[in-house]
Scaffold this motif. Sequence first.
Motif, PDB file in Angstrom:
ATOM      1  N   SER A  88      80.252  72.365 -12.294  1.00  0.00           N
ATOM      2  CA  SER A  88      80.039  73.996 -12.176  1.00  0.00           C
ATOM      3  C   SER A  88      79.583  74.139 -10.868  1.00  0.00           C
ATOM      4  CB  SER A  88      79.430  74.527 -13.190  1.00  0.00           C
ATOM      5  OG  SER A  88      79.132  75.953 -13.104  1.00  0.00           O
ATOM      6  N   HIS A  89      80.064  75.223 -10.180  1.00  0.00           N
ATOM      7  CA  HIS A  89      79.769  75.286  -8.611  1.00  0.00           C
ATOM      8  C   HIS A  89      80.016  76.792  -8.467  1.00  0.00           C
ATOM      9  CE1 HIS A  89      83.953  74.983  -7.937  1.00  0.00           C
ATOM     10  NE2 HIS A  89      83.883  73.975  -8.713  1.00  0.00           N
ATOM     11  N   PRO A  90      79.436  77.206  -7.349  1.00  0.00           N
ATOM     12  CA  PRO A  90      79.381  78.865  -6.931  1.00  0.00           C
ATOM     13  C   PRO A  90      80.797  79.147  -6.158  1.00  0.00           C
ATOM     14  CG  PRO A  90      77.787  77.879  -5.673  1.00  0.00           C
ATOM     15  CD  PRO A  90      78.282  76.798  -6.689  1.00  0.00           C
ATOM     16  N   HIS A  91      81.214  78.255  -5.308  1.00  0.00           N
ATOM     17  CA  HIS A  91      82.256  78.609  -4.193  1.00  0.00           C
ATOM     18  C   HIS A  91      83.380  77.647  -4.575  1.00  0.00           C
ATOM     19  CE1 HIS A  91      79.319  81.050  -2.155  1.00  0.00           C
ATOM     20  NE2 HIS A  91      78.288  79.796  -2.365  1.00  0.00           N
ATOM     21  N   ASP A  92      84.349  78.130  -4.236  1.00  0.00           N
ATOM     22  CA  ASP A  92      85.775  77.219  -4.525  1.00  0.00           C
ATOM     23  C   ASP A  92      85.728  76.123  -3.791  1.00  0.00           C
ATOM     24  OD1 ASP A  92      86.991  79.125  -6.160  1.00  0.00           O
ATOM     25  OD2 ASP A  92      87.712  80.606  -4.750  1.00  0.00           O
ATOM     26  N   GLU A  93      85.147  76.436  -2.508  1.00  0.00           N
ATOM     27  CA  GLU A  93      85.181  75.425  -1.483  1.00  0.00           C
ATOM     28  C   GLU A  93      83.997  74.263  -1.991  1.00  0.00           C
ATOM     29  OE1 GLU A  93      86.679  79.286   0.169  1.00  0.00           O
ATOM     30  OE2 GLU A  93      84.445  78.448  -0.649  1.00  0.00           O
ATOM     31  N   CYS A  94      83.247  74.303  -2.599  1.00  0.00           N
ATOM     32  CA  CYS A  94      82.093  73.354  -2.898  1.00  0.00           C
ATOM     33  C   CYS A  94      82.895  71.816  -3.327  1.00  0.00           C
ATOM     34  CB  CYS A  94      81.346  73.795  -4.376  1.00  0.00           C
ATOM     35  SG  CYS A  94      80.085  75.119  -3.806  1.00  0.00           S
ATOM     36  N   PRO A  95      83.521  71.705  -4.105  1.00  0.00           N
ATOM     37  CA  PRO A  95      84.354  70.315  -4.292  1.00  0.00           C
ATOM     38  C   PRO A  95      84.730  69.535  -3.098  1.00  0.00           C
ATOM     39  CG  PRO A  95      84.905  71.926  -6.050  1.00  0.00           C
ATOM     40  CD  PRO A  95      84.294  72.593  -5.004  1.00  0.00           C
ATOM     41  N   VAL A 117      70.007  58.582   4.068  1.00  0.00           N
ATOM     42  CA  VAL A 117      70.750  59.761   3.074  1.00  0.00           C
ATOM     43  C   VAL A 117      70.696  61.154   3.953  1.00  0.00           C
ATOM     44  CG1 VAL A 117      70.474  61.123   1.120  1.00  0.00           C
ATOM     45  CG2 VAL A 117      70.519  58.615   0.925  1.00  0.00           C
ATOM     46  N   GLY A 118      69.241  61.504   4.270  1.00  0.00           N
ATOM     47  CA  GLY A 118      69.167  62.523   5.010  1.00  0.00           C
ATOM     48  C   GLY A 118      70.117  62.627   6.518  1.00  0.00           C
ATOM     49  N   ALA A 119      70.280  61.684   7.023  1.00  0.00           N
ATOM     50  CA  ALA A 119      70.930  61.715   8.454  1.00  0.00           C
ATOM     51  C   ALA A 119      72.349  61.747   7.942  1.00  0.00           C
ATOM     52  CB  ALA A 119      70.984  60.402   9.172  1.00  0.00           C
ATOM     53  N   LEU A 120      72.969  61.348   6.577  1.00  0.00           N
ATOM     54  CA  LEU A 120      74.379  61.312   6.438  1.00  0.00           C
ATOM     55  C   LEU A 120      74.786  62.603   5.943  1.00  0.00           C
ATOM     56  CD1 LEU A 120      75.071  57.953   5.180  1.00  0.00           C
ATOM     57  CD2 LEU A 120      76.213  58.700   7.293  1.00  0.00           C
ATOM     58  N   PHE A 121      74.026  63.086   4.509  1.00  0.00           N
ATOM     59  CA  PHE A 121      74.285  64.247   4.046  1.00  0.00           C
ATOM     60  C   PHE A 121      73.238  65.531   3.948  1.00  0.00           C
ATOM     61  CE2 PHE A 121      75.192  59.941   2.039  1.00  0.00           C
ATOM     62  CZ  PHE A 121      76.519  60.058   2.278  1.00  0.00           C
ATOM     63  N   GLY A 122      72.389  65.437   4.937  1.00  0.00           N
ATOM     64  CA  GLY A 122      71.285  66.611   4.880  1.00  0.00           C
ATOM     65  C   GLY A 122      71.937  67.934   5.471  1.00  0.00           C
ATOM     66  N   GLY A 123      71.444  68.768   5.326  1.00  0.00           N
ATOM     67  CA  GLY A 123      71.758  70.303   5.875  1.00  0.00           C
ATOM     68  C   GLY A 123      73.395  70.306   5.693  1.00  0.00           C
ATOM     69  N   PRO A 124      74.184  70.790   6.634  1.00  0.00           N
ATOM     70  CA  PRO A 124      75.764  70.884   6.719  1.00  0.00           C
ATOM     71  C   PRO A 124      76.427  69.947   6.278  1.00  0.00           C
ATOM     72  CG  PRO A 124      74.727  71.257   9.005  1.00  0.00           C
ATOM     73  CD  PRO A 124      73.507  71.112   8.148  1.00  0.00           C
ATOM     74  N   ARG A 125      75.750  68.547   6.357  1.00  0.00           N
ATOM     75  CA  ARG A 125      76.627  67.386   6.070  1.00  0.00           C
ATOM     76  C   ARG A 125      76.915  67.222   4.873  1.00  0.00           C
ATOM     77  NH1 ARG A 125      73.080  67.195   9.925  1.00  0.00           N
ATOM     78  NH2 ARG A 125      71.487  66.088   8.605  1.00  0.00           N
ATOM     79  N   GLY A 126      76.354  67.945   4.006  1.00  0.00           N
ATOM     80  CA  GLY A 126      76.780  67.674   2.132  1.00  0.00           C
ATOM     81  C   GLY A 126      76.132  68.722   1.343  1.00  0.00           C
ATOM     82  N   CYS A 127      76.083  68.514   0.376  1.00  0.00           N
ATOM     83  CA  CYS A 127      75.781  69.466  -0.678  1.00  0.00           C
ATOM     84  C   CYS A 127      73.925  69.133  -1.065  1.00  0.00           C
ATOM     85  CB  CYS A 127      76.453  69.357  -2.070  1.00  0.00           C
ATOM     86  SG  CYS A 127      75.769  70.121  -3.579  1.00  0.00           S
ATOM     87  N   THR A 128      73.383  70.115  -1.024  1.00  0.00           N
ATOM     88  CA  THR A 128      71.874  69.995  -0.848  1.00  0.00           C
ATOM     89  C   THR A 128      71.569  69.493  -2.497  1.00  0.00           C
ATOM     90  OG1 THR A 128      69.803  71.205  -0.903  1.00  0.00           O
ATOM     91  CG2 THR A 128      71.608  72.613  -1.643  1.00  0.00           C
ATOM     92  N   HIS A 129      72.418  70.098  -3.210  1.00  0.00           N
ATOM     93  CA  HIS A 129      72.115  69.396  -4.730  1.00  0.00           C
ATOM     94  C   HIS A 129      72.467  67.977  -5.159  1.00  0.00           C
ATOM     95  CE1 HIS A 129      71.440  73.681  -5.446  1.00  0.00           C
ATOM     96  NE2 HIS A 129      72.743  74.086  -5.049  1.00  0.00           N
ATOM     97  N   VAL A 130      73.567  67.596  -4.482  1.00  0.00           N
ATOM     98  CA  VAL A 130      73.865  66.101  -4.573  1.00  0.00           C
ATOM     99  C   VAL A 130      73.068  65.158  -3.976  1.00  0.00           C
ATOM    100  CG1 VAL A 130      75.716  64.485  -4.466  1.00  0.00           C
ATOM    101  CG2 VAL A 130      76.279  66.873  -5.205  1.00  0.00           C
ATOM    102  N   THR A 131      72.586  65.756  -2.763  1.00  0.00           N
ATOM    103  CA  THR A 131      71.813  65.008  -1.983  1.00  0.00           C
ATOM    104  C   THR A 131      70.552  64.774  -2.595  1.00  0.00           C
ATOM    105  OG1 THR A 131      72.992  65.710   0.213  1.00  0.00           O
ATOM    106  CG2 THR A 131      70.562  64.815   0.335  1.00  0.00           C
ATOM    107  N   ALA A 132      69.833  65.974  -3.167  1.00  0.00           N
ATOM    108  CA  ALA A 132      68.593  65.847  -3.982  1.00  0.00           C
ATOM    109  C   ALA A 132      68.825  64.751  -5.161  1.00  0.00           C
ATOM    110  CB  ALA A 132      68.231  67.393  -4.572  1.00  0.00           C
TER     111      ALA A 132
END
Length: 245
Positions: A88-95, A117-132
Motif C-alpha cells: 500500500s502506498h500513496p503515489h503511483d510511482e512509489c513502487p 544504508v544512509g549513503a545508498l538509500f537516504g533522502g531522495p535515493r530511496g523510500c524513507t519507510h523502507v530505509t527505516a
Amino acid sequence: MTLFDTTLILPPPPEGAVEILHDREYRVEAFRLSADRLLIQGAMRDQKPPGLYLREDPDPLTVHHMQLSIELAFPSLEIVDATAGFESHPHDECPSITAHYEKLVGLSIGRGFTKQVGALFGGPRGCTHVTALINAMAPVAMQCFWSMRAAEARLAGKETSLFDRDQSDDTMWKSIVNTCHIWDENGQAVADRLAGAPMTIPVFLRDRLAQNPALASGADERDHRARTRETSTRDPASEPTAPVD
C-alpha cells in the motif's frame, strides 16, 4: 503453546489523549534456512483510524505497507539477496524504487552498516519507510547469533540452553562490545568477561524460571555444570577482584 506472545506492547494512552491519530507498526521475523543461511523478513505499516480521512468509512485505512526480505550468509551476515515490495502506498510511482534495494546485496550487517544504508538509500535515493525498516531489521540479524547456535545444537541432539554455552567461547560477546551501555569496553560486563568470569543468567530467563519453577531443576543443574567446568579451567590469577572504595 503459542509461537510468540501477541499481547500489546505499548503503554496505555495517557489521560487526556482524546483521539488516536496514527498507528505505525514494524514486524520482523528471522528464519534459519541452513547452517550458513538466514532469512530476515520485515514489514512496516501505517494506518489511520476509521472515519479520519473519509467520514463514513468504518474501517482503518492503510496508507503505507512496505515489505523487505533479505537473505544473509552466516556467520558473516553478508547480504546475498534482497527483495522489496509495496503493498500500500500513496503515489503511483512509489513502487518504482523497489529494485534499487537490490543494492543491499554485498553489504554486511555490522559496524558501519547504518551509515552505508544512509549513503545508498537516504533522502531522495530511496523510500524513507523502507530505509527505516532496514534499520529495524538489522539488529534482528545480530540477535540470531545465539539463536542459530541453539538451533544447531538442538538439531544435533545437544543442550540448547544458554547455561551450557561453552564459557571459553568468547567470540559472541566480543562482537557486541560498544554496541550499548552494558557492553561499554570500559564497563563492568566487559571487565568481567576479560577476567574469565562466567556469563550471568539473563534477567528474562530468571523471570521465566520464577514463573515456571518446574523448569528450574534442569536449569540449575545445567548452570552448575557450566560454572563448574568454567571454574576448573580458569587461571586463579585471573579471578576478578572486588572494587576498591
